[in-house]
Scaffold this motif. Structure first.
Motif, PDB file in Angstrom:
ATOM      1  N   GLY A 101       0.801  -1.210   0.000  1.00 18.59           N
ATOM      2  CA  GLY A 101       0.000   0.000   0.000  1.00 18.59           C
ATOM      3  C   GLY A 101       0.835   1.261   0.000  1.00 18.59           C
ATOM      4  N   ARG A 102       0.165   2.380  -0.223  1.00 15.64           N
ATOM      5  CA  ARG A 102       0.840   3.669  -0.194  1.00 15.64           C
ATOM      6  C   ARG A 102       1.320   3.965   1.227  1.00 15.64           C
ATOM      7  N   THR A 103       2.420   4.662   1.320  1.00 11.75           N
ATOM      8  CA  THR A 103       3.009   4.987   2.610  1.00 11.75           C
ATOM      9  C   THR A 103       2.005   5.690   3.523  1.00 11.75           C
ATOM     10  N   GLY A 104       1.851   5.149   4.733  1.00 14.22           N
ATOM     11  CA  GLY A 104       1.026   5.802   5.733  1.00 14.22           C
ATOM     12  C   GLY A 104       1.856   6.728   6.603  1.00 14.22           C
ATOM     13  N   ALA A 105       3.077   6.323   6.887  1.00 15.80           N
ATOM     14  CA  ALA A 105       4.008   7.145   7.661  1.00 15.80           C
ATOM     15  C   ALA A 105       5.428   6.767   7.262  1.00 15.80           C
ATOM     16  N   LEU A 106       6.233   7.768   7.000  1.00 17.49           N
ATOM     17  CA  LEU A 106       7.651   7.570   6.684  1.00 17.49           C
ATOM     18  C   LEU A 106       8.435   8.494   7.607  1.00 17.49           C
ATOM     19  N   VAL A 107       9.272   7.911   8.445  1.00 17.67           N
ATOM     20  CA  VAL A 107      10.059   8.682   9.405  1.00 17.67           C
ATOM     21  C   VAL A 107      11.532   8.408   9.136  1.00 17.67           C
ATOM     22  N   THR A 108      12.271   9.466   8.870  1.00 21.77           N
ATOM     23  CA  THR A 108      13.698   9.348   8.589  1.00 21.77           C
ATOM     24  C   THR A 108      14.469  10.229   9.561  1.00 21.77           C
ATOM     25  N   ALA A 109      15.742   9.930   9.712  1.00 16.84           N
ATOM     26  CA  ALA A 109      16.570  10.718  10.621  1.00 16.84           C
ATOM     27  C   ALA A 109      17.988  10.792  10.091  1.00 16.84           C
ATOM     28  N   ARG A 110      18.678  11.842  10.508  1.00 15.40           N
ATOM     29  CA  ARG A 110      20.094  12.031  10.179  1.00 15.40           C
ATOM     30  C   ARG A 110      20.799  12.539  11.417  1.00 15.40           C
ATOM     31  N   TRP A 111      21.955  11.979  11.709  1.00 21.11           N
ATOM     32  CA  TRP A 111      22.665  12.446  12.896  1.00 21.11           C
ATOM     33  C   TRP A 111      24.178  12.412  12.681  1.00 21.11           C
ATOM     34  N   SER A 112      24.827  13.354  13.333  1.00 25.21           N
ATOM     35  CA  SER A 112      26.285  13.487  13.278  1.00 25.21           C
ATOM     36  C   SER A 112      26.696  14.345  14.462  1.00 25.21           C
ATOM     37  N   ALA A 113      27.956  14.738  14.490  1.00 25.68           N
ATOM     38  CA  ALA A 113      28.438  15.582  15.580  1.00 25.68           C
ATOM     39  C   ALA A 113      27.728  16.925  15.612  1.00 25.68           C
ATOM     40  N   SER A 114      27.162  17.337  14.477  1.00 23.80           N
ATOM     41  CA  SER A 114      26.504  18.650  14.417  1.00 23.80           C
ATOM     42  C   SER A 114      25.052  18.619  14.873  1.00 23.80           C
ATOM     43  N   GLY A 115      24.492  17.429  15.114  1.00 24.77           N
ATOM     44  CA  GLY A 115      23.131  17.383  15.615  1.00 24.77           C
ATOM     45  C   GLY A 115      22.303  16.243  15.055  1.00 24.77           C
ATOM     46  N   PHE A 116      21.027  16.265  15.389  1.00 24.07           N
ATOM     47  CA  PHE A 116      20.076  15.209  15.033  1.00 24.07           C
ATOM     48  C   PHE A 116      18.874  15.853  14.341  1.00 24.07           C
ATOM     49  N   VAL A 117      18.472  15.280  13.218  1.00 16.07           N
ATOM     50  CA  VAL A 117      17.327  15.771  12.460  1.00 16.07           C
ATOM     51  C   VAL A 117      16.347  14.627  12.262  1.00 16.07           C
ATOM     52  N   LEU A 118      15.095  14.839  12.614  1.00 16.38           N
ATOM     53  CA  LEU A 118      14.039  13.857  12.388  1.00 16.38           C
ATOM     54  C   LEU A 118      13.048  14.447  11.393  1.00 16.38           C
ATOM     55  N   VAL A 119      12.692  13.662  10.377  1.00 13.55           N
ATOM     56  CA  VAL A 119      11.781  14.129   9.327  1.00 13.55           C
ATOM     57  C   VAL A 119      10.592  13.176   9.226  1.00 13.55           C
ATOM     58  N   VAL A 120       9.395  13.738   9.248  1.00 14.58           N
ATOM     59  CA  VAL A 120       8.172  12.954   9.120  1.00 14.58           C
ATOM     60  C   VAL A 120       7.480  13.338   7.821  1.00 14.58           C
ATOM     61  N   THR A 121       7.218  12.346   6.981  1.00 14.27           N
ATOM     62  CA  THR A 121       6.413  12.545   5.776  1.00 14.27           C
ATOM     63  C   THR A 121       5.398  11.410   5.698  1.00 14.27           C
ATOM     64  N   GLY A 122       4.469  11.534   4.767  1.00 15.94           N
ATOM     65  CA  GLY A 122       3.426  10.523   4.654  1.00 15.94           C
ATOM     66  C   GLY A 122       2.355  10.690   5.717  1.00 15.94           C
ATOM     67  N   ALA A 123       2.768  10.867   6.963  1.00 15.54           N
ATOM     68  CA  ALA A 123       1.827  11.012   8.068  1.00 15.54           C
ATOM     69  C   ALA A 123       1.384  12.452   8.267  1.00 15.54           C
ATOM     70  N   THR A 124       2.042  13.379   7.607  1.00 13.38           N
ATOM     71  CA  THR A 124       1.749  14.806   7.767  1.00 13.38           C
ATOM     72  C   THR A 124       1.498  15.430   6.395  1.00 13.38           C
ATOM     73  N   PRO A 125       0.701  16.491   6.330  1.00 11.46           N
ATOM     74  CA  PRO A 125       0.399  17.108   5.036  1.00 11.46           C
ATOM     75  C   PRO A 125       1.630  17.639   4.310  1.00 11.46           C
ATOM     76  N   ARG A 126       2.627  18.075   5.054  1.00  6.29           N
ATOM     77  CA  ARG A 126       3.878  18.551   4.499  1.00  6.29           C
ATOM     78  C   ARG A 126       5.008  18.024   5.383  1.00  6.29           C
ATOM     79  N   PRO A 127       6.254  18.031   4.919  1.00  2.01           N
ATOM     80  CA  PRO A 127       7.332  17.503   5.749  1.00  2.01           C
ATOM     81  C   PRO A 127       7.416  18.214   7.110  1.00  2.01           C
ATOM     82  N   LEU A 128       7.497  17.409   8.152  1.00  2.39           N
ATOM     83  CA  LEU A 128       7.703  17.906   9.512  1.00  2.39           C
ATOM     84  C   LEU A 128       9.151  17.649   9.870  1.00  2.39           C
ATOM     85  N   VAL A 129       9.876  18.701  10.216  1.00  6.83           N
ATOM     86  CA  VAL A 129      11.304  18.592  10.511  1.00  6.83           C
ATOM     87  C   VAL A 129      11.558  19.019  11.949  1.00  6.83           C
TER      88      VAL A 129
END
Length: 272
Positions: A188-216
């Motif tokens: 089926g089509r994505t219901g929720a897609l959660v991705t993340a990126r992390w390094s010494a400079s910090g942590f980023v969490l991104v939510v798509t599919g579950a939200t009308p626009r990307p949530l960062v």
């Protein structure tokens, strides 16, 4: 689907030829254009005729043409220290598209259509990509992909503007990434897609599919699961369509976020 209302297809060879009259629409891969009826569409302007190079490596990172197909992106040979590169394959497969679609669908098209389930949008947002947008007056402007998509099927693009390319910074490419996805059915089509990126400079969490626009969500270091969960619990814009209810999307997103925080802590030894 046959676009029976289309009367002209133009193939510009230079930027000076790139303009749009009433009823005209840019064409790249066309996988969405040809997927349903397009009322009012009378002409197509084929961006692939401009001959943009698919990708270009540089000391600053990677430049991806808007007309680069998903298949071409998957064929890119990453640099040895691009730890984030597995995310490309994961997001491409999240589209659940056949190899035929991969060879036609473009990176720019997936972003410009602005569907909540657009996994290439998720990829570029997670990697802090900047879109170069050509303006009708012959100029250009730059905007983060996270701000380019403003809602379901809506973007920050003004009439006559065209996405030229996406610039992905090296700092994002060498970072660690994580990926979680769920749908209501196996294919089926994505219901929720959660991705993340992390390094010494910090942590980023991104939510798509579950939200009308990307949530960062950004943190200066790897946060605790409770910190991320509190921010997600306070978020009140969850997407609602036949592929998932808002309550379900909120719940699975919070679970995935906790898993990704644990994954980040595991690779950093408890600190960014």
């Amino acid at each position: 689907m046959d676009l029976v209302s289309v009367r002209t297809v133009r193939t510009p060879s230079h930027r000076d030829d790139l303009s749009f009259g009433p009823g005209e629409h840019p064409l790249a891969g066309g996988t969405w254009l040809y997927s349903e009826e397009q009322p009012g569409l009378t002409g197509l302007v084929d961006l692939t005729a401009l001959g943009w190079r698919d990708t270009e490596h540089s000391a600053g990172g990677l430049r991806i043409a808007a007309t680069c197909t998903i298949a071409s992106l998957l064929r890119v040979a990453p640099e040895d220290d691009w730890r984030a590169w597995p995310l490309v394959d994961r997001c491409a497969n999240a589209l659940l598209a056949s190899f035929k679609v991969w060879n036609q669908a473009t990176v720019g098209g997936n972003v410009a259509v602005a569907l909540p389930a657009g996994a290439i949008t998720a990829l570029l947002v997670t990697l802090d990509a900047i879109a170069e947008v050509w303006t009708p007056d012959g100029g250009e402007r730059r905007i983060p992909v996270a701000d380019l998509v403003t809602g379901p099927r809506t973007t920050d693009l003004a009439p006559g503007e065209v996405i030229r390319a996406f610039d992905v910074p090296r700092a994002a490419l060498v970072a660690h990434t994580g990926f979680r996805r769920v749908s209501l059915s196996p294919h089926g089509r994505t219901g929720a897609l959660v991705t993340a990126r992390w390094s010494a400079s910090g942590f980023v969490l991104v939510v798509t599919g579950a939200t009308p626009r990307p949530l960062v969500l950004r943190h200066p270091g790897v946060p605790t699961a409770a910190e991320v969960d509190a921010r997600l619990a306070a978020h009140d814009a969850w997407y609602d369509d036949p592929h998932g209810s808002p309550d379900w999307r909120r719940a699975v997103t919070r679970r995935f976020a906790a898993e990704l925080v644990a994954e980040a802590l595991g690779t950093t030894g408890g600190a960014a």
